[in-house]
Design an enzyme around this catalytic site. Structure first.
Site, PDB file in Angstrom:
ATOM      1  N   VAL A  99      22.210 -59.576   5.558  1.00  0.00           N
ATOM      2  CA  VAL A  99      21.245 -60.431   4.865  1.00  0.00           C
ATOM      3  C   VAL A  99      20.404 -61.174   5.895  1.00  0.00           C
ATOM      4  O   VAL A  99      20.886 -61.521   6.971  1.00  0.00           O
ATOM      5  CB  VAL A  99      21.953 -61.423   3.908  1.00  0.00           C
ATOM      6  CG1 VAL A  99      22.800 -62.422   4.671  1.00  0.00           C
ATOM      7  CG2 VAL A  99      20.955 -62.132   3.017  1.00  0.00           C
ATOM      8  N   CYS A 100      19.137 -61.353   5.560  1.00  0.00           N
ATOM      9  CA  CYS A 100      18.230 -62.196   6.343  1.00  0.00           C
ATOM     10  C   CYS A 100      17.411 -62.994   5.332  1.00  0.00           C
ATOM     11  O   CYS A 100      17.828 -63.158   4.195  1.00  0.00           O
ATOM     12  CB  CYS A 100      17.368 -61.366   7.286  1.00  0.00           C
ATOM     13  SG  CYS A 100      16.158 -60.303   6.483  1.00  0.00           S
ATOM     14  N   ALA A 101      16.259 -63.468   5.729  1.00  0.00           N
ATOM     15  CA  ALA A 101      15.454 -64.277   4.812  1.00  0.00           C
ATOM     16  C   ALA A 101      14.865 -63.438   3.690  1.00  0.00           C
ATOM     17  O   ALA A 101      14.960 -63.801   2.513  1.00  0.00           O
ATOM     18  CB  ALA A 101      14.353 -65.008   5.567  1.00  0.00           C
TER      19      ALA A 101
END
Length: 142
Positions: free
Chosen positions: A94-96
């Site tokens: 997950v990232c932004a």
């Protein structure tokens, strides 16, 4: 035929070709498969996988998913050994919003991880789905 020989048009054609090549590269070299936040929970909880947050420390300090492993993307190549026990289990990144997680998925796939995916829409999708986020201090790096 003179249209193609004019310098300005040659420049525009070059830009179009480069842009097209970059788009093709993204399609040919995608990250992991995209999963919803709910599927990410199932993969990590029921199948013994791990959620890896590849955002920067200042982003993770604002909010993060409880229990996720924190390894910034720029540090991931040197930290892959910390994920070794998940080589044959689901690894959800997950990232932004999805750019960095796609890059992390490509890196993990090249390193031989078998079940790599990313949360479609990143932490924003997690929050939009109404799932809990821990706010405040960033978790320790993995």
């Amino acid at each position: 035929m003179d249209f193609f020989l004019q310098p300005i048009n040659l420049g525009l054609m070059a830009i179009a070709l480069i842009s097209g090549a970059l788009l093709v590269r993204q399609v040919v070299q995608p990250g992991g498969k995209s999963v919803s936040p709910q599927v990410a929970i199932a993969l990590t909880d029921k199948e013994g996988g791990v959620l890896v947050d590849v955002r920067e420390e200042h982003e993770v300090a604002v909010e993060h998913i409880q229990g996720s492993q924190f390894i910034p993307l720029k540090e991931l190549p040197g930290q892959i050994a910390k994920l070794e026990k998940y080589r044959k289990k689901p690894v959800v990144v997950v990232c932004a919003a999805g750019q960095r997680s796609a890059a992390a998925c490509r890196l993990l796939n090249k390193a031989g991880f078998e079940h790599v995916s990313q949360i479609e829409g990143g932490i924003q999708a997690w929050e939009k789905a109404g799932l809990p986020l821990k706010r405040g201090k960033a978790p320790a790096k993995a």
